[in-house]
Scaffold this motif. Sequence first.
Motif, PDB file in Angstrom:
ATOM      1  N   VAL A 189      26.745  39.721  29.444  1.00  8.70           N
ATOM      2  CA  VAL A 189      26.313  40.086  28.092  1.00  8.70           C
ATOM      3  C   VAL A 189      26.266  41.602  27.933  1.00  8.70           C
ATOM      4  O   VAL A 189      26.127  42.340  28.900  1.00  8.70           O
ATOM      5  CB  VAL A 189      24.933  39.476  27.758  1.00  8.70           C
ATOM      6  N   SER A 190      26.342  42.044  26.691  1.00  9.06           N
ATOM      7  CA  SER A 190      26.331  43.489  26.452  1.00  9.06           C
ATOM      8  C   SER A 190      24.928  44.085  26.589  1.00  9.06           C
ATOM      9  O   SER A 190      24.779  45.226  26.991  1.00  9.06           O
ATOM     10  CB  SER A 190      26.904  43.801  25.069  1.00  9.06           C
ATOM     11  N   ASP A 191      23.901  43.333  26.236  1.00 11.91           N
ATOM     12  CA  ASP A 191      22.529  43.830  26.372  1.00 11.91           C
ATOM     13  C   ASP A 191      21.705  42.809  27.158  1.00 11.91           C
ATOM     14  O   ASP A 191      21.128  41.883  26.581  1.00 11.91           O
ATOM     15  CB  ASP A 191      21.898  44.071  25.001  1.00 11.91           C
ATOM     16  N   PRO A 192      21.639  42.959  28.491  1.00  6.64           N
ATOM     17  CA  PRO A 192      20.914  41.977  29.295  1.00  6.64           C
ATOM     18  C   PRO A 192      19.425  41.885  28.971  1.00  6.64           C
ATOM     19  O   PRO A 192      18.791  40.889  29.285  1.00  6.64           O
ATOM     20  CB  PRO A 192      21.121  42.438  30.730  1.00  6.64           C
ATOM     21  N   SER A 193      18.868  42.892  28.309  1.00  6.51           N
ATOM     22  CA  SER A 193      17.437  42.827  28.001  1.00  6.51           C
ATOM     23  C   SER A 193      17.128  41.828  26.881  1.00  6.51           C
ATOM     24  O   SER A 193      15.972  41.570  26.594  1.00  6.51           O
ATOM     25  CB  SER A 193      16.894  44.214  27.630  1.00  6.51           C
ATOM     26  N   ASP A 194      18.171  41.248  26.285  1.00  4.08           N
ATOM     27  CA  ASP A 194      17.959  40.197  25.289  1.00  4.08           C
ATOM     28  C   ASP A 194      17.712  38.834  25.935  1.00  4.08           C
ATOM     29  O   ASP A 194      17.403  37.862  25.243  1.00  4.08           O
ATOM     30  CB  ASP A 194      19.175  40.070  24.362  1.00  4.08           C
ATOM     31  N   TYR A 195      17.854  38.742  27.256  1.00  4.61           N
ATOM     32  CA  TYR A 195      17.765  37.462  27.950  1.00  4.61           C
ATOM     33  C   TYR A 195      16.922  37.584  29.206  1.00  4.61           C
ATOM     34  O   TYR A 195      16.816  38.649  29.796  1.00  4.61           O
ATOM     35  CB  TYR A 195      19.170  36.987  28.374  1.00  4.61           C
ATOM     36  N   ASN A 196      16.360  36.448  29.616  1.00  5.01           N
ATOM     37  CA  ASN A 196      15.732  36.356  30.918  1.00  5.01           C
ATOM     38  C   ASN A 196      16.035  34.972  31.468  1.00  5.01           C
ATOM     39  O   ASN A 196      16.064  33.991  30.727  1.00  5.01           O
ATOM     40  CB  ASN A 196      14.217  36.571  30.838  1.00  5.01           C
ATOM     41  N   VAL A 197      16.270  34.891  32.747  1.00  6.45           N
ATOM     42  CA  VAL A 197      16.542  33.617  33.397  1.00  6.45           C
ATOM     43  C   VAL A 197      15.217  32.882  33.535  1.00  6.45           C
ATOM     44  O   VAL A 197      14.220  33.451  33.968  1.00  6.45           O
ATOM     45  CB  VAL A 197      17.180  33.853  34.789  1.00  6.45           C
ATOM     46  N   GLY A 198      15.207  31.628  33.154  1.00  5.38           N
ATOM     47  CA  GLY A 198      13.988  30.826  33.242  1.00  5.38           C
ATOM     48  C   GLY A 198      14.096  29.769  34.324  1.00  5.38           C
ATOM     49  O   GLY A 198      15.187  29.380  34.738  1.00  5.38           O
TER      50      GLY A 198
END
Length: 156
Positions: A68-77
């Motif tokens: 992804v372009s902005d990894p801070s939009d996601y977190n692995v759950g």
Amino acid sequence: NNIDPSFTVKIVLKNPRVKLHLVDFHRTLFYEHISEYDLFIYTEDDIRIRPTTVATYWEETQKLASLVSDPSDYNVGIVRYEYNYPPDVVINDKTRHATRDVTRVYWEHNGKPILFKATEQVPKLPGYVHMKNHHMGMFMATQQLLLAWKDRPNCR
């Protein structure tokens, strides 16, 4: 670059009178120590976290960052699930055979099988889903993610 393979665990105890508000304390502790650790884990006392879970979280976080372009939009759950074992069965090496015919998975708090609409596909990320119920009995985040989220509006 000399990498130290050791790790530190810090356990913070709070007065039992805080009850369900215990979850309110971890964010402050994380940010107070943000420069000291690469990974932060909050967990309730009834969650068992294996080293393989932590290693998998770290590895999948790195994979996701490359997608992804902005990894801070996601977190692995990590989704906690429980099998419907009889209440008097303790699974160990001698009773492991009891798991052979157990297939139904139950969510901890509602005791119902997984519902079709319990998750939704993450847009533009095939194979990734997000939960519709965002209860967090356990939470992991990297230092980079926490720093990115610290001042983000509506990021709790």
